[in-house]
Design a protein around this motif. Structure first.
Motif, PDB file in Angstrom:
ATOM      1  N   ASP A 104       7.589  50.421 -13.344  1.00 55.87           N
ATOM      2  CA  ASP A 104       6.650  51.031 -14.286  1.00 55.87           C
ATOM      3  C   ASP A 104       7.302  52.233 -14.975  1.00 55.87           C
ATOM      4  N   ALA A 105       6.902  52.444 -16.207  1.00 56.59           N
ATOM      5  CA  ALA A 105       7.323  53.667 -16.903  1.00 56.59           C
ATOM      6  C   ALA A 105       6.665  54.877 -16.247  1.00 56.59           C
ATOM      7  N   ILE A 106       7.399  55.988 -16.187  1.00 58.66           N
ATOM      8  CA  ILE A 106       6.911  57.205 -15.533  1.00 58.66           C
ATOM      9  C   ILE A 106       6.893  58.337 -16.553  1.00 58.66           C
ATOM     10  N   ASP A 107       5.757  59.004 -16.678  1.00 57.74           N
ATOM     11  CA  ASP A 107       5.614  60.127 -17.612  1.00 57.74           C
ATOM     12  C   ASP A 107       5.793  61.436 -16.852  1.00 57.74           C
ATOM     13  N   LEU A 108       6.854  62.158 -17.185  1.00 55.40           N
ATOM     14  CA  LEU A 108       7.134  63.446 -16.553  1.00 55.40           C
ATOM     15  C   LEU A 108       7.158  64.576 -17.590  1.00 55.40           C
ATOM     16  N   ILE A 133      10.536  60.135  -8.577  1.00 55.01           N
ATOM     17  CA  ILE A 133      10.499  58.763  -9.107  1.00 55.01           C
ATOM     18  C   ILE A 133      10.195  57.824  -7.939  1.00 55.01           C
ATOM     19  N   GLN A 134       9.224  56.936  -8.113  1.00 56.77           N
ATOM     20  CA  GLN A 134       8.912  55.936  -7.072  1.00 56.77           C
ATOM     21  C   GLN A 134       9.625  54.631  -7.409  1.00 56.77           C
ATOM     22  N   ILE A 135      10.372  54.113  -6.432  1.00 57.31           N
ATOM     23  CA  ILE A 135      11.013  52.799  -6.585  1.00 57.31           C
ATOM     24  C   ILE A 135      10.070  51.757  -5.999  1.00 57.31           C
ATOM     25  N   ILE A 136       9.590  50.856  -6.862  1.00 55.72           N
ATOM     26  CA  ILE A 136       8.593  49.872  -6.444  1.00 55.72           C
ATOM     27  C   ILE A 136       9.299  48.615  -5.929  1.00 55.72           C
ATOM     28  N   THR A 137       8.909  48.161  -4.736  1.00 54.95           N
ATOM     29  CA  THR A 137       9.406  46.877  -4.214  1.00 54.95           C
ATOM     30  C   THR A 137       8.390  45.790  -4.550  1.00 54.95           C
ATOM     31  N   ASN A 245       9.713  60.622 -20.775  1.00 52.82           N
ATOM     32  CA  ASN A 245       9.202  59.340 -20.278  1.00 52.82           C
ATOM     33  C   ASN A 245      10.401  58.505 -19.854  1.00 52.82           C
ATOM     34  N   LEU A 246      10.372  57.995 -18.611  1.00 52.04           N
ATOM     35  CA  LEU A 246      11.555  57.259 -18.136  1.00 52.04           C
ATOM     36  C   LEU A 246      11.139  55.955 -17.456  1.00 52.04           C
ATOM     37  N   THR A 247      12.071  55.026 -17.466  1.00 52.98           N
ATOM     38  CA  THR A 247      11.880  53.738 -16.779  1.00 52.98           C
ATOM     39  C   THR A 247      13.172  53.379 -16.074  1.00 52.98           C
ATOM     40  N   VAL A 248      13.085  53.147 -14.750  1.00 49.84           N
ATOM     41  CA  VAL A 248      14.232  52.626 -14.010  1.00 49.84           C
ATOM     42  C   VAL A 248      14.289  51.121 -14.270  1.00 49.84           C
ATOM     43  N   GLN A 249      15.439  50.610 -14.676  1.00 46.77           N
ATOM     44  CA  GLN A 249      15.512  49.206 -15.067  1.00 46.77           C
ATOM     45  C   GLN A 249      16.853  48.595 -14.637  1.00 46.77           C
ATOM     46  N   ASN A 250      16.884  47.270 -14.758  1.00 47.93           N
ATOM     47  CA  ASN A 250      18.103  46.504 -14.432  1.00 47.93           C
ATOM     48  C   ASN A 250      18.611  46.802 -13.016  1.00 47.93           C
ATOM     49  N   ILE A 251      17.672  46.857 -12.076  1.00 51.77           N
ATOM     50  CA  ILE A 251      18.057  47.128 -10.687  1.00 51.77           C
ATOM     51  C   ILE A 251      18.769  45.915 -10.110  1.00 51.77           C
ATOM     52  N   ASN A 252      19.956  46.143  -9.625  1.00 52.48           N
ATOM     53  CA  ASN A 252      20.731  45.107  -8.931  1.00 52.48           C
ATOM     54  C   ASN A 252      21.207  45.729  -7.627  1.00 52.48           C
ATOM     55  N   PHE A 253      20.387  45.546  -6.586  1.00 51.09           N
ATOM     56  CA  PHE A 253      20.715  46.254  -5.345  1.00 51.09           C
ATOM     57  C   PHE A 253      21.836  45.528  -4.607  1.00 51.09           C
ATOM     58  N   GLN A 254      22.623  46.312  -3.893  1.00 52.63           N
ATOM     59  CA  GLN A 254      23.770  45.786  -3.154  1.00 52.63           C
ATOM     60  C   GLN A 254      23.578  45.913  -1.650  1.00 52.63           C
TER      61      GLN A 254
END
Length: 557
Positions: A104-108, A133-137, A245-254
């Motif tokens: 989700d987009a986060i408004d700070l 920032i919350q990382i949503i699973t 306003n930020l969005t964490v995207q393209n998560i590729n966890f290792q």
């Protein structure tokens, strides 16, 4: 096993037909001393029908030249086994344990209302704020996953707006994170009154440590340092908030460490046929002494788990039996490889369902001649397992998976009572039965099999399979005895293998009805004795026999 023994029955009965056929054999190879003359009437025709030596291994595999097609195998000690392998019966990959959907987009946004219609510029006009920032699973119901540490590649997309009448430099840092081993700190410049300024922070080889105390919010800190620059008027005014306003995207966890909760992962159901042909041709009661189902596992998911799976077998008549195994908790990797921090040490393990932890004896005695169906689930972090903590975390990588093959191994070590085999001999043509005054089939055997084979009934039928007559008998091939104690328990005692002669005599009615006979239906029984001691079938056990037909022919007719 029994299917192939069943194929001997036509040999034992072939003498009934031989009187109407041309018999071809090499007299030099045939032992005529074993052709019996111990009958109550004097034969004037003796026809040697056949002889041979049959090992169990030959009988069980004579039609399977390709080893890959052989259901019956030999172990190192010569014991016969039914074996079947099915690959990937159960599997799941890491997406079912941990995945990251679109965030989700986060408004700070930061309030700058204190500037109002204007304040004089000062070099001290700098501000700092730290947010989370919350990382949503994306697991079903977000069932309480706590992340401790995460290695990933990701981007953070910023949409920034500057409400001031002067330039602003905005520095972004993540205190508990490094990218490629370096601290994360990036500065963006916003011109006066600029709106919807877009920046992307590329974070390769990002390592994040989550805020403590660890919670299912999975928060990380992000810090913004705001440096307000001077302008020509030296008066700083604002029209609203500094938009962040930020969005964490393209998560590729290792790699992830954490507490992945008490998840239940449903396994794909399926079915297979063991292709054991003889199960379709027998009726009666038998039990294998030590059948086993082996689950051969490759596991690179570092989470304790419990397999709650079952297998139900179905016979051709629709009856069924369930394996009902005990729940098992296999081994799992509990550390990250020392040489590659992104790889988990895989565990190879075989767990076995046997007579001590499942209902496999009844399942295989069904028998499962139609199919075996499998289904179930895997429970992560089950009761009784080591609870995950920051020092003993659940550990998974982006390539972690569990794959399970199934191997069914049934040693031919069994007991049998009232086991009935059936066979049919078709297209019989006997046109001269009226010339036969007396007839008998004489069988001389040397049985090295630990199985009593008795012919219960031989039915004479017409072309429509209507019964015309029958032969009853109660002893044809006597079993070799087995050891009932000691190291060789269940194996044939070679001293017990003896030559035995047996005669089946036809009465006048049976001889007369040969003219109308077009088919023979044979019911034979197989049993094991030895005071209930299971018999072990070995590939080198042999059955030797000679078969002859003796008849008294009316030479005047």
């Amino acid at each position: 096993m029994i299917l192939k023994l069943r194929s001997l029955i036509p040999f034992l009965l072939a003498g009934i037909l031989a009187i109407s056929m041309q018999s071809c054999f090499n007299g030099d190879d045939y032992d005529f001393d074993k052709l019996s003359d111990k009958i109550d009437w004097t034969p004037n025709m003796i026809v040697p029908v056949g002889y041979g030596t049959y090992s169990l291994w030959y009988l069980l595999n004579q039609h399977e030249a390709n080893p890959a097609d052989q259901t019956i195998t030999l172990d190192a000690e010569g014991m016969l086994h039914i074996k079947y392998m099915e690959e990937d019966i159960f599997s799941y990959n890491i997406d079912e344990v941990l995945n990251f959907p679109n965030q989700d987009a986060i408004d700070l946004s930061y309030s700058l209302s204190s500037f109002g219609i204007g304040v004089p510029y000062s070099p001290l006009l700098t501000y700092s704020k730290t947010d989370q920032i919350q990382i949503i699973t994306g697991n079903t119901g977000n069932i309480g996953i706590k992340l401790y540490e995460l290695d990933l590649n990701a981007d953070i997309r910023f949409v920034l707006s500057n409400p001031l009448n002067t330039t602003v430099e905005l520095s972004v840092s993540i205190p508990n994170g490094t990218a490629g081993g370096n601290l994360i700190n990036e500065t963006y410049t916003l011109t006066p009154y600029e709106t919807d300024h877009i920046e992307t922070l590329n974070l390769a080889n990002l390592n994040l440590t989550f805020n403590t105390p660890f919670t299912t919010n999975n928060d990380i800190d992000i810090t913004f340092d705001i440096d307000i620059k001077d302008n020509a008027s030296h008066i700083i005014s604002s029209t609203g908030d500094l938009g962040i306003n930020l969005t964490v995207q393209n998560i590729n966890f290792q790699l992830a460490k954490g507490d992945f909760g008490n998840q239940i992962i449903t396994l794909d159901a399926g079915n297979f046929d063991m292709n054991v042909d003889f199960w379709d041709d027998i009726e009666g009661d038998y039990q294998f002494a030590d059948p086993r189902i082996n689950l051969i596992m490759e596991n690179s998911v570092g989470v304790p788990f419990q397999i709650n799976a079952d297998i139900t077998g179905y016979a051709s008549d629709g009856s069924s039996a369930a394996l009902n195994p005990d729940a098992l908790q296999p081994a799992y990797p509990d550390k990250v490889s020392a040489t590659n921090p992104l790889t988990i040490d895989a565990i190879s393990e075989t767990i076995t369902y046997d007579k001590n932890n499942s209902n496999i004896v009844d399942l295989m005695a069904l028998p499962p001649s139609d199919r075996l169906e499998y289904f179930g689930n895997i429970a992560l972090n089950p009761a009784g397992a080591i609870a995950p903590t920051p020092t003993t975390p659940n550990i998974i990588s982006n390539s972690s998976a569990i794959n399970v093959d199934i191997e069914i191994d049934v040693p031919l070590d069994f007991t049998a009572t009232n086991l009935m085999l059936r066979d049919t001999v078709n297209d019989i043509d006997i046109s001269d039965a009226d010339k036969i005054m007396n007839a008998a089939v004489v069988i001389v055997t040397e049985n090295g099999y630990p199985l009593d084979v008795t012919i219960d009934k031989i039915y004479f039928t017409d072309a429509a399979y209507h019964v015309i007559d029958s032969i009853s008998d109660n002893q044809v091939i006597e079993a070799a005895s087995v050891f009932t104690s000691g190291a060789n328990i269940g194996e044939v005692d070679p001293a017990s293998v003896k030559e035995v002669e047996h005669k089946i005599q036809l009465n006048q009615s049976q001889i007369k009805n040969l003219n109308q006979t077009k088919n023979l239906i044979i019911n034979a029984g197989v049993s094991t004795e030895n005071d209930g001691v299971p018999v072990k079938l070995k590939g080198d056990y042999e059955l030797k026999f000679t078969l002859s037909v003796q008849a008294q022919i009316d030479l005047n007719n």
